[in-house]
Scaffold this active site. Structure first.
Site, mmCIF file in Angstrom:
data_model
loop_
_atom_site.group_PDB
_atom_site.id
_atom_site.type_symbol
_atom_site.label_atom_id
_atom_site.label_comp_id
_atom_site.label_asym_id
_atom_site.label_seq_id
_atom_site.Cartn_x
_atom_site.Cartn_y
_atom_site.Cartn_z
ATOM 1 N N LYS A 32 26.083 -10.494 44.709
ATOM 2 C CA LYS A 32 26.876 -11.063 43.631
ATOM 3 C C LYS A 32 26.571 -10.271 42.365
ATOM 4 O O LYS A 32 25.509 -10.423 41.771
ATOM 5 C CB LYS A 32 26.520 -12.535 43.451
ATOM 6 C CG LYS A 32 27.392 -13.245 42.451
ATOM 7 C CD LYS A 32 27.149 -14.732 42.521
ATOM 8 C CE LYS A 32 27.949 -15.523 41.521
ATOM 9 N NZ LYS A 32 27.987 -15.007 40.168
ATOM 10 N N ASP A 57 26.513 -9.122 38.664
ATOM 11 C CA ASP A 57 26.580 -9.904 37.436
ATOM 12 C C ASP A 57 27.326 -9.112 36.372
ATOM 13 O O ASP A 57 26.726 -8.423 35.555
ATOM 14 C CB ASP A 57 25.165 -10.247 36.971
ATOM 15 C CG ASP A 57 25.175 -11.413 36.002
ATOM 16 O OD1 ASP A 57 26.260 -11.996 35.792
ATOM 17 O OD2 ASP A 57 24.115 -11.727 35.456
ATOM 18 N N CYS A 94 12.393 -0.264 6.727
ATOM 19 C CA CYS A 94 11.461 0.259 5.742
ATOM 20 C C CYS A 94 12.254 1.237 4.877
ATOM 21 O O CYS A 94 13.017 2.052 5.379
ATOM 22 C CB CYS A 94 10.332 0.984 6.478
ATOM 23 S SG CYS A 94 9.413 2.107 5.431
ATOM 24 N N TYR A 129 36.016 -6.164 45.492
ATOM 25 C CA TYR A 129 35.608 -6.945 46.662
ATOM 26 C C TYR A 129 36.672 -7.882 47.227
ATOM 27 O O TYR A 129 36.407 -8.643 48.130
ATOM 28 C CB TYR A 129 34.335 -7.744 46.348
ATOM 29 C CG TYR A 129 34.383 -8.523 45.046
ATOM 30 C CD1 TYR A 129 35.159 -9.669 44.924
ATOM 31 C CD2 TYR A 129 33.669 -8.089 43.936
ATOM 32 C CE1 TYR A 129 35.207 -10.363 43.745
ATOM 33 C CE2 TYR A 129 33.713 -8.792 42.744
ATOM 34 C CZ TYR A 129 34.483 -9.919 42.645
ATOM 35 O OH TYR A 129 34.535 -10.604 41.460
ATOM 36 N N GLU A 133 27.700 -10.368 50.646
ATOM 37 C CA GLU A 133 27.741 -9.294 49.647
ATOM 38 C C GLU A 133 26.795 -9.664 48.513
ATOM 39 O O GLU A 133 26.469 -10.829 48.341
ATOM 40 C CB GLU A 133 29.147 -9.173 49.044
ATOM 41 C CG GLU A 133 30.188 -8.734 50.015
ATOM 42 C CD GLU A 133 31.597 -8.951 49.466
ATOM 43 O OE1 GLU A 133 31.752 -9.300 48.272
ATOM 44 O OE2 GLU A 133 32.538 -8.778 50.240
ATOM 45 N N CYS A 186 3.529 1.549 5.792
ATOM 46 C CA CYS A 186 3.372 2.291 4.536
ATOM 47 C C CYS A 186 3.471 1.411 3.296
ATOM 48 O O CYS A 186 3.357 1.899 2.172
ATOM 49 C CB CYS A 186 4.406 3.415 4.471
ATOM 50 S SG CYS A 186 6.072 2.810 4.171
ATOM 51 N N CYS A 226 6.770 -2.835 4.451
ATOM 52 C CA CYS A 226 6.581 -2.125 5.718
ATOM 53 C C CYS A 226 5.107 -2.258 6.127
ATOM 54 O O CYS A 226 4.216 -1.971 5.322
ATOM 55 C CB CYS A 226 6.958 -0.659 5.558
ATOM 56 S SG CYS A 226 6.482 0.345 6.980
ATOM 57 N N LYS A 246 22.388 -18.373 44.570
ATOM 58 C CA LYS A 246 21.852 -17.813 43.319
ATOM 59 C C LYS A 246 20.371 -17.474 43.492
ATOM 60 O O LYS A 246 19.609 -18.313 43.977
ATOM 61 C CB LYS A 246 22.016 -18.831 42.176
ATOM 62 C CG LYS A 246 23.457 -19.077 41.754
ATOM 63 C CD LYS A 246 24.101 -17.840 41.222
ATOM 64 C CE LYS A 246 24.642 -17.779 39.858
ATOM 65 N NZ LYS A 246 24.684 -18.643 38.808
ATOM 66 N N CYS A 282 7.446 7.342 5.353
ATOM 67 C CA CYS A 282 6.648 6.385 6.110
ATOM 68 C C CYS A 282 6.067 7.078 7.344
ATOM 69 O O CYS A 282 6.816 7.632 8.152
ATOM 70 C CB CYS A 282 7.536 5.210 6.517
ATOM 71 S SG CYS A 282 6.765 4.081 7.674
HETATM 72 S S1 IVH Z 1 34.271 -13.345 45.506
HETATM 73 C C1 IVH Z 1 37.318 -16.642 45.617
HETATM 74 N N1 IVH Z 1 32.430 -11.482 45.585
HETATM 75 O O1 IVH Z 1 31.011 -14.186 40.922
HETATM 76 C C2 IVH Z 1 36.205 -15.693 45.713
HETATM 77 N N2 IVH Z 1 32.695 -12.708 43.566
HETATM 78 O O2 IVH Z 1 30.736 -17.239 40.424
HETATM 79 C C3 IVH Z 1 36.033 -15.037 44.439
HETATM 80 N N3 IVH Z 1 31.212 -12.010 41.783
HETATM 81 O O3 IVH Z 1 33.893 -14.947 39.208
HETATM 82 C C4 IVH Z 1 34.837 -14.308 44.166
HETATM 83 N N4 IVH Z 1 30.203 -10.405 42.874
HETATM 84 O O4 IVH Z 1 33.122 -12.600 39.022
HETATM 85 C C5 IVH Z 1 33.016 -12.443 44.838
HETATM 86 N N5 IVH Z 1 30.866 -9.771 45.779
HETATM 87 C C6 IVH Z 1 31.462 -10.715 45.047
HETATM 88 C C7 IVH Z 1 31.098 -10.976 43.712
HETATM 89 C C8 IVH Z 1 31.731 -11.983 42.997
HETATM 90 C C9 IVH Z 1 30.293 -11.035 41.734
HETATM 91 C C10 IVH Z 1 31.499 -12.908 40.650
HETATM 92 C C11 IVH Z 1 32.940 -13.088 40.332
HETATM 93 C C12 IVH Z 1 33.160 -14.552 40.301
HETATM 94 C C13 IVH Z 1 31.796 -15.104 40.234
HETATM 95 C C14 IVH Z 1 31.769 -16.463 40.909
#
Ligand code: IVH
Length: 675
Positions: free
Chosen positions: A116, A118, A424, A224, A114, A409, A406, A312, A429
């Site tokens: 991740k 943010d 300003c 998720y 999946e 002006c 400014c 990451k 201006c």
């Molecule tokens: S699973 C035990 N799935 O990433 C498994 N986490 O660094 C728990 N996060 O704190 C997490 N997208 O806030 C999972 N598709 C995803 C995610 C996800 C973002 C975040 C989550 C977690 C952090 C871990």
């Protein structure tokens, strides 16, 4: 490194990491990038491995970040909300895979990958299909109760389609990139500190004491994980995602089942290259073992499960030389320092300017002309300066000095209390007038096509236009005399300016540019107050009854009308023929009534319901006020329903709406009456 140095460094790292966690989780205002933070944690972890004698169960390597604020009630999570182990690069994913195979004593088999997201991790608890509690992750064991705030997030289901009696799920709340950009632009113009990235904006919006503020930010959620269910555990993760979707949770559709490590890496590569195509910010890929039985066998540490890993994305960074620091003046006079760079490519985009936001930020980072800076594209969209490279600083460099006047002006500049920005102080201006014109003509305001940057510059610099009302007295002769302006384009522009007089009152209200009054607020104000006059006379308390208008916005509206020039501007616009009152009730059986729609109406898209109501003469507003005649609540209604109840506005269900549209039901009240 010897033992003594290691001990000192470990102590230093622990302190620094805890401080960065406090800034990130506690204040939603980190001062280093995610990547730099990850590298600190990584260094600490490897030192603790090399020098096990300094291990400590309370070290940040063994705990989950995230402090709780005393402002919210604590919530003990029924199942800990664990963190994930990070993998930087493909080798580390492969190493995790090999370790997992060793622990299981077999090939791990299938995975689900999946994105991740943010954002901010939340737990949502449902009893008999009804949302009863929402909490932040906190330290993973105990989070903060933010139920009221989460209820304002439109995509958080308030009720479920035949869910189990007891259900706790986990998901991520985030701010889509477009909305993040709009929010920051508004904050910049208002002299407020901008959010460093969408994640901080989401966290700051969600951890608000006033749910009204959260409601005004277009947050979204994607779910998720099932943390606990009374309905029997799903056997695989795919099944979990399908069930979640079936119960009505929004689930990100970008997941993929991967049969082998190679397929997992392929998914990671694919999204590393395409992360900018996503409408939200993702910082990596989460690889999860699919089979629940194998997950149990793999187990977890106190901090993270062994059956999942977070790959990451590599940071998108580049070095650039600051050629100059220039100051731009915005529509409301805010001065924004901008670094002009020797252009570089970062994260696939060419960058030649980067905002330094305000003096405070320049001071903190000590950015100077001639410096080489590290750029990062945070939030996938906006490049920003992470830090200066001190080793590359020219010998004769001098700290940047903020302007006393400014730059356009020469009027004195001032910092308003509670704001980080310098402004300003002049009302005449030219920079402000130009930006004001561009705002006035923009698509969401008066929508005057053809009034671009060059033309506005010319109009103001030649003294043809002194404020936005000046547009309406321009003549063909004046326009034709401008450089590169043919007779045809002059006519077109005059036609556009003329047509803009037809724009409804709400657009005029937005276009005049009252601080903090965005398009949405202008619409809500226009549905609560029938005319500019009514608005001018409204006391702050009356203004604050409108959704999205708190003491600050109300204060700005009052302040705007206290300035004589603004009042005469409004008069000139009125004299030019612009609409200063909302159109009166349309003809038709529902004329004079205002409706607000919330939740989904089975078989009737909201846009169609709106059209149908307007066709019968009603107005359809976007927020509930005392002036609202009816709220129509469909499935999963949002906070608007609660607001309607609070204000005593009558609520209609989908059937009543259908009857109303069919003419089988006659509304008795007008403007706030009962059904
Ligand atoms: S699973 C035990 N799935 O990433 C498994 N986490 O660094 C728990 N996060 O704190 C997490 N997208 O806030 C999972 N598709 C995803 C995610 C996800 C973002 C975040 C989550 C977690 C952090 C871990």
């Amino acid at each position: 490194m010897d033992r003594k140095d290691a001990e000192a460094r470990i102590r230093q790292l622990r302190g620094e990491i805890l401080e960065h966690r406090r800034r990130y989780y506690g204040e939603d205002a980190p001062t280093i990038s995610d990547y730099e933070y990850d590298m600190l944690e990584r260094e600490l972890r490897s030192l603790e491995e090399l020098f096990p004698e300094f291990r400590d169960p309370s070290s940040p390597t063994r705990t989950v970040g995230g402090a709780r604020s005393k402002a919210f009630l604590p919530v003990a999570h029924p199942v800990p909300l664990l963190s994930l182990e990070n993998a930087f690069g493909e080798e580390e994913v492969a190493a995790w895979h090999a370790r997992l195979a060793r622990v299981l004593g077999r090939d791990p088999g299938g995975f689900v990958c999946e994105l991740k997201l943010d954002g901010l991790s939340v737990a949502l608890r449902y009893r008999n299909g009804v949302l009863v509690q929402g909490a932040t992750r906190g330290d993973g064991l105990v989070g903060e109760d933010i139920t009221a705030n989460l209820k304002t997030v439109e995509s958080v289901p308030k009720t479920l389609a035949d869910g189990p009696a007891d259900l706790v799920v986990r998901g991520e709340v985030f701010l889509p990139l477009d909305d993040f950009q709009t929010l920051n632009e508004e904050r910049q113009e208002s002299g407020l500190e901008v959010f460093a990235n969408p994640r901080n904006a989401a966290a700051g919006s969600l951890r608000q004491l006033d749910p009204g503020v959260t409601a005004s930010r277009p947050l979204a959620v994607l779910v998720y994980q099932v943390l606990r269910t009374s309905g029997g555990e799903p056997a695989t993760h795919r099944e979990t995602l399908e069930r979640l979707h079936g119960w009505g949770f929004p689930v990100d559709s970008n997941w993929r089942g991967c049969g082998s490590l190679e397929e997992v890496l392929e998914f990671c590569r694919h999204w590393t290259g395409r992360r900018h195509e996503l409408p939200y910010d993702a910082d990596g890929v989460v690889v999860k073992l699919d089979d629940a039985g194998l997950r149990d066998r793999a187990g977890a540490t106190a901090r993270s499960p062994r059956w999942a890993v977070a790959y990451k994305f590599p940071p998108e960074r580049a070095h650039a030389v600051v050629e100059r620091i220039e100051v731009q003046v915005g529509r409301t006079g805010v001065l924004t320092p901008v670094a002009r760079l020797d252009p570089v490519t970062v994260g696939g985009a060419r960058v030649s300017n980067v905002s330094l936001h305000n003096q405070e930020e320049i001071r903190r980072k000590d950015v100077r002309e001639g410096d080489t800076v590290v750029l990062e594209r945070a939030g996938g969209v906006i490049p920003y300066v992470v830090r200066v490279l001190p080793e590359a600083r020219p010998v004769l460099s001098r700290p940047y000095e903020s302007p006393k006047a400014c730059p356009v002006c020469r009027a004195p500049v001032r910092r308003t209390e509670g704001e980080v920005a310098l402004r300003c102080t002049s009302r005449s201006c030219p920079a402000q007038i130009k930006e004001g014109l561009r705002h006035f003509a923009s698509r969401g305001a008066m929508d005057i096509e053809g009034l671009g940057r060059v033309l506005t510059e010319n109009l103001v610099d030649r003294g043809l236009v002194r404020n936005v009302a000046g547009l309406y007295s321009l003549t063909k002769g004046q326009l034709e005399a401008l450089p590169r302006m043919a007779a045809r384009s002059a006519e077109n522009l005059l036609g556009q300016i003329g047509r803009s007089k037809e724009k409804p009152f709400e657009k005029v209200l937005y276009a005049v540019g009252i601080r903090l009054v965005g398009a949405e607020t202008a619409r809500d104000l226009a549905s609560a107050f029938p005319s500019m006059k009514a608005l001018m006379e409204a006391p702050p308390e009356a203004l604050q009854e409108v959704e999205g208008v708190g003491p600050k916005v109300a204060g700005e509206i009052r302040a705007f009308f206290e300035v004589g020039e603004n009042v005469s501007l409004v008069r000139s616009l009125e004299a030019a023929g612009l609409r200063m009152r909302r159109e009166e009730a349309g003809e038709g059986p529902l004329g004079g009534l205002t409706f607000v729609l919330t939740g989904s109406l089975p078989g009737l898209p909201r846009s169609r319901a709106k059209e149908a109501l307007e066709g019968l003469g009603a107005r359809v507003g976007s927020s509930v006020t005392r002036q609202t005649s009816y709220v129509v609540a469909g499935e999963d209604p949002g906070g608007k329903l609660e607001r309607a109840r609070k204000l005593g506005v009558p609520v209609l269900g989908p059937e009543a709406l259908a009857a109303l549209l069919a003419g089988d039901l006659k509304p008795v009240g007008r403007g706030g009456g009962g059904a």
